[in-house]
Scaffold this active site. Structure first.
Site, short mmCIF file in Angstrom:
data_model
loop_
_atom_site.label_atom_id
_atom_site.label_comp_id
_atom_site.label_asym_id
_atom_site.label_seq_id
_atom_site.Cartn_x
_atom_site.Cartn_y
_atom_site.Cartn_z
N GLU A 274 0.80 -1.23 0.00
CA GLU A 274 0.00 0.00 0.00
C GLU A 274 0.83 1.28 0.00
O GLU A 274 0.78 2.06 0.96
CB GLU A 274 -0.95 0.02 1.20
CG GLU A 274 -1.99 -1.07 1.18
CD GLU A 274 -3.03 -0.89 2.28
OE1 GLU A 274 -3.04 0.16 2.96
OE2 GLU A 274 -3.84 -1.81 2.47
N GLU B 132 -5.46 -8.37 1.19
CA GLU B 132 -6.14 -8.02 2.45
C GLU B 132 -7.61 -7.77 2.16
O GLU B 132 -7.97 -7.19 1.13
CB GLU B 132 -5.57 -6.75 3.09
CG GLU B 132 -4.17 -6.87 3.63
CD GLU B 132 -3.66 -5.57 4.25
OE1 GLU B 132 -4.49 -4.72 4.68
OE2 GLU B 132 -2.43 -5.39 4.28
#
EC number: 3.2.1.21
Length: 510
Positions: free
Chosen positions: A203, A417
């Site tokens: 991320e 995720e």
């Protein structure tokens, strides 16, 4: 874990996610059944974690300080409960118990990150390699493999070395590209004979927007008017600079792996990106355009360079000379620099068009000219979880995956995720705290949405739930719980399966 503290706009409602059904577990009534057998043969299921959120052992085994150690200790006021990751979930000591939990649930894989400063305490080769750190990860990898669990390793999950922050401002300097590549090469050499899936960065959007635009995350840099109350920073330039260097470090590392290690080790390498789904606030061209800009500024920021070799046109137009340029050689290097894309999805927002700002207070948070909110006309886009940014919107998962398929050539994707949190209610007896039926409903609906996208052609090969355990959730500290296994922070970090862990065990039966 993706923590969306940098999202502009948004109304904070205190909806409970869903009432816990006192009479027993969520049974999927009204929803089609779903199980491992619903998915394509060879589809991988696992759980995910990260080093700073899980390991603890902050001052043990030769580990050097990271920017998150510094941030939490120097600015405890920026963490909801003034906590830190010094002990976290104590996986440094309890990793065998963690692997036992995975094995018991029937998980195929485990995504975890390596602490850069556990390998290189000072961040670079000049500071020496820490053999104790190598040994810890060898022990973890070998324990996983002995129980039939595949390791998926993330090299960077936000905990960059404090020594490099002090030396040259970390990711604001191009010097970090070679230091990161050196660190990655040690990992390939030491672990690559057994590790077949590598993720360079987790991320970058979250790291750069929260670390350099709002200042809510380490290293805590932002312009003076931003909410992070930072002493130094430039929210209009630094997020773009830091992530430019992450993209270049990623591409150089992929080139290294492919040139020196892939043929022998037979592994794959990629990067994990996060994106919300964005729904136009109302039916209008201006709001349709705002939703498109929102996804460009969150996801296209990275995906466009990886697929096309440059940033999205919307970013080039709105950010101008504050957005770094790729040289021709860099553009070629970044384009196609992956075997797979990791994708994290949690939530969705409405996007509403904003007029141009006055140009005085430039910030990543307003550059997209899209006001993002989870609420429209007083009604949330979906039930709100414990984290104020997390609205439950399963159909956005399918929409995002089909957007990736249609706009980026349908790359191989792993969902690295996906998950939901509840408040850490310290007054609940343990047996009540294990009743997380809202989480079961979240997973059931999101897995159905994922399955629908796969049936429509999305090239998804695996799914990792966030998270195996309750853990340190960045600026939320320990005030929320994302785990499918409960961690008792008052009794030796003991682990207890929640209802969702039992649900996954049934789901995963072969």
């Amino acid at each position: 874990m993706a923590a969306a503290g940098a999202m502009p706009g948004g109304l904070l409602l205190t909806f409970l996610l869903l009432a816990v059904v006192a009479s027993g577990a969520y049974n999927g009534a009204g929803e089609p059944p779903v199980s491992r057998r619903s998915f394509p043969k060879g589809f991988i299921f696992g759980t995910a974690s990260s080093s700073y959120q899980y390991e603890g052992g902050a001052a043990e085994g030769g580990r050097g300080p990271s920017i998150w150690d510094t941030f939490t200790h120097q600015h405890p006021e920026k963490i909801a409960d003034r906590s830190n990751g010094d002990v976290a979930s104590d996986s440094y000591h309890l990793y065998k118990e963690d692997v036992r939990l995975m094995k018991d649930m029937g998980m195929d894989a485990y995504r975890f990150s390596i602490s850069w400063t556990r390998i290189l305490p000072n961040g670079s080769l000049r500071g020496g390699v820490n053999k104790e750190g190598i040994k810890y990860y060898n022990n973890l990898i070998n324990e996983l493999l002995s129980k039939g669990v595949q390791p998926f390793i993330t090299l960077f999950h936000w905990d960059s070395p404090q020594a490099l922050e002090d030396k040259y401002n970390g990711f604001l300097s191009p010097n970090i590209i070679n230091d990161f590549k050196d660190y990655a090469e040690i990992c390939f050499k030491e672990f690559g004979d057994r590790v077949k899936n590598w993720i360079t960065f987790n991320e970058p959007w979250t790291f750069c927007s929260n670390g350099y635009a709002t200042g809510l995350f380490a290293p805590g840099r932002c312009s003076p008017w931003e909410k992070g109350n930072c002493s130094v920073g430039d929210s209009g330039r630094e997020p773009y600079t830091a992530c430019h260097h992450q993209l270049l470090a990623h591409a150089e590392t992929v080139r290294l792996y492919k040139a020196k290690y892939q043929a022998l080790q037979k592994g794959k390498i990629g990067i994990t990106l996060v994106s919300h789904w964005f729904v136009p606030f109302s039916r209008s061209k201006s709001n349709d355009d705002a939703a498109k800009r929102a996804i460009d500024f969150m996801f296209g920021w990275f995906m466009d360079p990886l697929i096309r070799g440059d940033y999205p046109l919307s970013m080039r137009g709105l950010v101008g000379n504050r957005l770094p340029q790729f040289t021709k050689e860099q553009s070629k290097l970044v384009k196609g620099a992956f075997d797979f894309i990791g994708l994290n999805y949690y939530t969705a927002n409405y996007a509403d068009n904003l007029p141009p700002s006055n140009g005085l207070n430039n910030s990543y948070t307003t550059d997209s000219r899209a006001n993002l909110t989870g609420v429209r006309n007083g009604i949330p886009i979906g039930p709100q979880a414990a984290s104020p940014w997390l609205y439950v919107y399963p159909q956005g998962f399918r929409d995002l995956l089909l957007y990736v398929k249609e706009n980026y050539g349908n790359p191989t994707v792993y969902i690295t995720e996906n998950g939901v949190d509840e408040f850490n209610n310290k007054t609940l007896p343990l047996q009540e705290a294990l009743k997380d039926d809202a989480r079961i409903e979240y997973y059931h609906k999101h897995l159905l949405s994922l399955l629908s996208a796969i049936r429509d052609g999305a090239n998804v090969k695996g799914y990792f739930a966030w998270s195996l355990l309750d853990n340190f959730e960045w600026s939320n500290g320990y005030t929320v719980r994302f785990g499918i296994n409960f961690v008792d922070y008052n009794d030796g970090r003991k682990r207890y399966p929640k209802n969702s862990a039992h649900w996954f065990k049934k789901f995963l039966l072969k």
